[in-house]
Design an enzyme around this catalytic site. Sequence first.
Site, mmCIF file in Angstrom:
data_model
loop_
_atom_site.group_PDB
_atom_site.id
_atom_site.type_symbol
_atom_site.label_atom_id
_atom_site.label_comp_id
_atom_site.label_asym_id
_atom_site.label_seq_id
_atom_site.Cartn_x
_atom_site.Cartn_y
_atom_site.Cartn_z
ATOM 1 N N HIS A 196 17.383 43.197 55.892
ATOM 2 C CA HIS A 196 16.562 42.022 56.165
ATOM 3 C C HIS A 196 15.137 42.268 55.684
ATOM 4 C CE1 HIS A 196 19.339 40.320 59.544
ATOM 5 N NE2 HIS A 196 19.965 40.516 58.390
ATOM 6 N N CYS A 238 16.140 38.691 63.804
ATOM 7 C CA CYS A 238 17.374 38.933 64.554
ATOM 8 C C CYS A 238 17.113 40.048 65.578
ATOM 9 C CB CYS A 238 18.498 39.344 63.601
ATOM 10 S SG CYS A 238 18.286 40.989 62.873
ATOM 11 N N CYS A 272 16.260 43.512 63.895
ATOM 12 C CA CYS A 272 14.901 43.555 63.366
ATOM 13 C C CYS A 272 13.871 43.544 64.492
ATOM 14 C CB CYS A 272 14.660 42.409 62.390
ATOM 15 S SG CYS A 272 15.530 42.657 60.815
ATOM 16 N N CYS A 284 19.422 37.307 46.997
ATOM 17 C CA CYS A 284 20.431 36.714 47.874
ATOM 18 C C CYS A 284 20.526 35.215 47.617
ATOM 19 C CB CYS A 284 20.091 36.978 49.334
ATOM 20 S SG CYS A 284 20.066 38.734 49.753
ATOM 21 N N GLU A 290 12.297 41.910 57.178
ATOM 22 C CA GLU A 290 11.473 42.652 58.141
ATOM 23 C C GLU A 290 11.736 44.150 58.043
ATOM 24 O OE1 GLU A 290 13.249 39.120 60.557
ATOM 25 O OE2 GLU A 290 13.732 40.238 58.732
ATOM 26 N N TYR A 336 15.955 30.614 63.424
ATOM 27 C CA TYR A 336 17.362 30.895 63.161
ATOM 28 C C TYR A 336 18.196 30.401 64.339
ATOM 29 C CZ TYR A 336 21.461 33.418 61.475
ATOM 30 O OH TYR A 336 22.714 33.736 61.018
#
Length: 129
Positions: free
Chosen positions: A57, A85, A88, A13, A59, A106
């Site tokens: 993600h 998030c 997750c 990414c 996690e 975040y």
Amino acid sequence: MRMARIWAENSYCTRRQVGALLVKNQMIISDGYNGTPSGFPNKCEDETNTSFPFVLHAEANAITKVARSNNSSDGATLYVTASPCMECAKLIIQAGIKRVVFGELYRISDGIDLLRQAGIEVMQLPDKQ
């Protein structure tokens, strides 16, 4: 935490590279980084630099990887380079993880709030400047 940051470098990414390690009894039992599902091209963003909705993600990758092994995440600690998030956080709760240590906070903290509400120990361990 340093190892989770190193593991993040495996991500293809471009917008953000996140790494996660699951530790239990002082041993790494699983690892993950953000990226596409198995069998998909290692490309996380479209031409406008927007992440594809199917990108996993870090996690989620660590939790699903341990689920396919002979290990159990029950009572484990998750080290992750960015705060989880909401999606997750739900996986973390269901996986029986008891402690989450994260690096970068975040901009949306609802995942952290849910983890604390569930009685999971959460702590931030930011990068040393």
